[in-house]
Motif scaffolding. Structure first.
Motif, PDB file in Angstrom:
ATOM      1  N   TRP A 142     -26.749 -21.005 -23.640  1.00 29.14           N
ATOM      2  CA  TRP A 142     -26.513 -21.389 -22.479  1.00 29.14           C
ATOM      3  C   TRP A 142     -25.543 -20.067 -21.167  1.00 29.14           C
ATOM      4  O   TRP A 142     -24.865 -20.685 -20.714  1.00 29.14           O
ATOM      5  CB  TRP A 142     -24.504 -21.912 -23.025  1.00 29.14           C
ATOM      6  N   LEU A 143     -26.165 -19.347 -21.494  1.00 25.51           N
ATOM      7  CA  LEU A 143     -25.759 -18.375 -20.294  1.00 25.51           C
ATOM      8  C   LEU A 143     -26.292 -18.460 -19.448  1.00 25.51           C
ATOM      9  O   LEU A 143     -25.528 -17.909 -18.512  1.00 25.51           O
ATOM     10  CB  LEU A 143     -27.257 -17.123 -21.360  1.00 25.51           C
ATOM     11  N   PRO A 144     -27.210 -19.304 -18.963  1.00 30.29           N
ATOM     12  CA  PRO A 144     -27.266 -19.475 -16.976  1.00 30.29           C
ATOM     13  C   PRO A 144     -25.898 -19.632 -16.431  1.00 30.29           C
ATOM     14  O   PRO A 144     -26.180 -20.104 -15.581  1.00 30.29           O
ATOM     15  CB  PRO A 144     -28.795 -19.970 -17.437  1.00 30.29           C
ATOM     16  N   LEU A 145     -24.924 -20.810 -17.932  1.00 28.73           N
ATOM     17  CA  LEU A 145     -24.020 -21.836 -17.605  1.00 28.73           C
ATOM     18  C   LEU A 145     -22.986 -20.144 -17.690  1.00 28.73           C
ATOM     19  O   LEU A 145     -22.039 -20.705 -16.592  1.00 28.73           O
ATOM     20  CB  LEU A 145     -23.704 -22.833 -17.869  1.00 28.73           C
ATOM     21  N   CYS A 146     -22.896 -20.409 -18.275  1.00 22.90           N
ATOM     22  CA  CYS A 146     -21.717 -19.173 -18.735  1.00 22.90           C
ATOM     23  C   CYS A 146     -21.630 -17.574 -18.405  1.00 22.90           C
ATOM     24  O   CYS A 146     -20.318 -16.874 -17.962  1.00 22.90           O
ATOM     25  CB  CYS A 146     -20.696 -19.526 -20.017  1.00 22.90           C
ATOM     26  N   ARG A 147     -22.942 -17.117 -17.907  1.00 24.23           N
ATOM     27  CA  ARG A 147     -23.224 -15.455 -17.635  1.00 24.23           C
ATOM     28  C   ARG A 147     -22.168 -14.332 -18.236  1.00 24.23           C
ATOM     29  O   ARG A 147     -21.848 -14.230 -18.169  1.00 24.23           O
ATOM     30  CB  ARG A 147     -23.061 -15.760 -16.317  1.00 24.23           C
ATOM     31  N   GLY A 148     -22.777 -15.052 -20.059  1.00 25.68           N
ATOM     32  CA  GLY A 148     -21.922 -13.997 -20.653  1.00 25.68           C
ATOM     33  C   GLY A 148     -20.747 -14.202 -20.909  1.00 25.68           C
ATOM     34  O   GLY A 148     -19.875 -13.311 -21.877  1.00 25.68           O
ATOM     35  N   ASN A 149     -19.366 -14.983 -20.557  1.00 24.36           N
ATOM     36  CA  ASN A 149     -18.379 -15.342 -20.619  1.00 24.36           C
ATOM     37  C   ASN A 149     -17.561 -14.005 -20.399  1.00 24.36           C
ATOM     38  O   ASN A 149     -17.309 -13.950 -19.170  1.00 24.36           O
ATOM     39  CB  ASN A 149     -17.632 -15.364 -22.053  1.00 24.36           C
ATOM     40  N   MET A 150     -16.247 -13.530 -20.748  1.00 28.17           N
ATOM     41  CA  MET A 150     -15.926 -12.929 -20.526  1.00 28.17           C
ATOM     42  C   MET A 150     -15.942 -11.187 -20.245  1.00 28.17           C
ATOM     43  O   MET A 150     -15.869 -10.736 -21.879  1.00 28.17           O
ATOM     44  CB  MET A 150     -13.979 -12.818 -20.700  1.00 28.17           C
ATOM     45  N   ARG A 151     -16.510 -10.827 -19.739  1.00 25.87           N
ATOM     46  CA  ARG A 151     -16.938  -9.157 -20.646  1.00 25.87           C
ATOM     47  C   ARG A 151     -16.170  -8.016 -20.434  1.00 25.87           C
ATOM     48  O   ARG A 151     -16.113  -7.637 -21.062  1.00 25.87           O
ATOM     49  CB  ARG A 151     -18.346  -8.627 -18.883  1.00 25.87           C
ATOM     50  N   ALA A 152     -14.662  -8.180 -19.978  1.00 25.59           N
ATOM     51  CA  ALA A 152     -14.116  -7.286 -19.877  1.00 25.59           C
ATOM     52  C   ALA A 152     -13.641  -7.275 -21.822  1.00 25.59           C
ATOM     53  O   ALA A 152     -13.502  -6.349 -22.367  1.00 25.59           O
ATOM     54  CB  ALA A 152     -12.475  -7.540 -19.508  1.00 25.59           C
ATOM     55  N   ARG A 153     -13.825  -8.462 -21.770  1.00 24.68           N
ATOM     56  CA  ARG A 153     -13.091  -9.212 -23.441  1.00 24.68           C
ATOM     57  C   ARG A 153     -14.200  -8.322 -24.565  1.00 24.68           C
ATOM     58  O   ARG A 153     -14.229  -7.316 -25.704  1.00 24.68           O
ATOM     59  CB  ARG A 153     -12.780 -10.500 -23.982  1.00 24.68           C
ATOM     60  N   ALA A 154     -15.621  -7.979 -24.030  1.00 26.42           N
ATOM     61  CA  ALA A 154     -16.812  -8.032 -24.729  1.00 26.42           C
ATOM     62  C   ALA A 154     -16.430  -6.125 -24.732  1.00 26.42           C
ATOM     63  O   ALA A 154     -16.822  -5.405 -25.821  1.00 26.42           O
ATOM     64  CB  ALA A 154     -18.492  -8.311 -24.363  1.00 26.42           C
ATOM     65  N   LEU A 155     -16.365  -5.585 -23.605  1.00 18.30           N
ATOM     66  CA  LEU A 155     -16.323  -4.091 -23.556  1.00 18.30           C
ATOM     67  C   LEU A 155     -14.907  -3.691 -24.338  1.00 18.30           C
ATOM     68  O   LEU A 155     -15.344  -2.825 -25.019  1.00 18.30           O
ATOM     69  CB  LEU A 155     -15.994  -3.491 -22.150  1.00 18.30           C
ATOM     70  N   ALA A 156     -14.000  -4.279 -24.414  1.00 17.12           N
ATOM     71  CA  ALA A 156     -13.042  -4.322 -25.101  1.00 17.12           C
ATOM     72  C   ALA A 156     -12.417  -3.971 -26.290  1.00 17.12           C
ATOM     73  O   ALA A 156     -12.641  -3.066 -27.407  1.00 17.12           O
ATOM     74  CB  ALA A 156     -11.498  -5.125 -24.620  1.00 17.12           C
ATOM     75  N   LEU A 157     -13.691  -4.744 -26.750  1.00 17.55           N
ATOM     76  CA  LEU A 157     -13.647  -5.322 -28.241  1.00 17.55           C
ATOM     77  C   LEU A 157     -14.616  -4.722 -28.998  1.00 17.55           C
ATOM     78  O   LEU A 157     -15.008  -4.465 -30.272  1.00 17.55           O
ATOM     79  CB  LEU A 157     -13.183  -6.725 -29.200  1.00 17.55           C
ATOM     80  N   THR A 158     -16.289  -4.832 -28.694  1.00 19.34           N
ATOM     81  CA  THR A 158     -17.472  -4.183 -28.771  1.00 19.34           C
ATOM     82  C   THR A 158     -17.804  -3.090 -28.193  1.00 19.34           C
ATOM     83  O   THR A 158     -18.401  -2.166 -28.861  1.00 19.34           O
ATOM     84  CB  THR A 158     -18.880  -5.134 -28.354  1.00 19.34           C
TER      85      THR A 158
END
Length: 167
Positions: free
Chosen positions: A132-148
């Motif tokens: 689904w990456l072409p549709l959501c485009r990685g979801n919320m990047r700020a959350r990924a940054l904060a948690l990973t």
């Protein structure tokens, strides 16, 4: 979205199962919109709409394809692509939630995030392999940054199960 002082505070974040349970309740509530259809906005999680699509498709609901079409038109997460946050000193950030990580110039953002429109995403983990990456485009990047601690990392807030991500 755990950012700013909440960065790294994933103990406050609901689990995938809790997110899914809440979304399914919300879907059912919206569908029971007695006399007036209900509109629901879930902010910061672009994969919520994908879960709605899969839910409707599984039920054989004719609205599923319309939902998928609307998701495609929405273009998913636009952080660093359709929007950028500029601080007073000219520093660029992928969005307003990521001010602890300046990205430098516009070309630096494209390098970090990748160009999903051209099929060359730079995301890692589930996001990097998600159908689904072409549709959501990685979801919320700020959350990924904060948690990973990685703006290109997997978003732990995605409500989709592995079987829905990789199917």
């Amino acid at each position: 979205v755990p950012s700013g002082r909440g960065r790294g505070e994933d103990s406050f974040s609901p689990s995938r199962e809790e997110i899914r349970a809440a979304l399914f309740r919300l879907f059912d509530w919206a569908d029971r919109g007695e006399k007036t259809p209900r509109e629901v906005l879930t902010v910061g999680n672009f994969a919520d709409a994908l879960l709605l699509y899969l839910h409707l498709k599984e039920r054989g609901d004719g609205r599923a394809e319309n939902v998928l079409n609307l998701i495609g038109r929405g273009k998913g997460n636009r952080s660093g692509r359709g929007i950028v946050s500029v601080r007073w000193d000219g520093s660029l950030f992928a969005d307003q939630f990521s001010w602890d990580r300046p990205l430098g110039r516009w070309t630096d953002i494209k390098k970090l995030i990748g160009d999903t429109e051209k099929g060359s995403p730079q995301f890692k983990g589930r996001c990097g392999r998600c159908r689904w990456l072409p549709l959501c485009r990685g979801n919320m990047r700020a959350r990924a940054l904060a948690l990973t601690n990685d703006i290109a990392g997997e978003d732990p807030g995605c409500p989709l199960l592995d079987s829905e991500v990789y199917a």
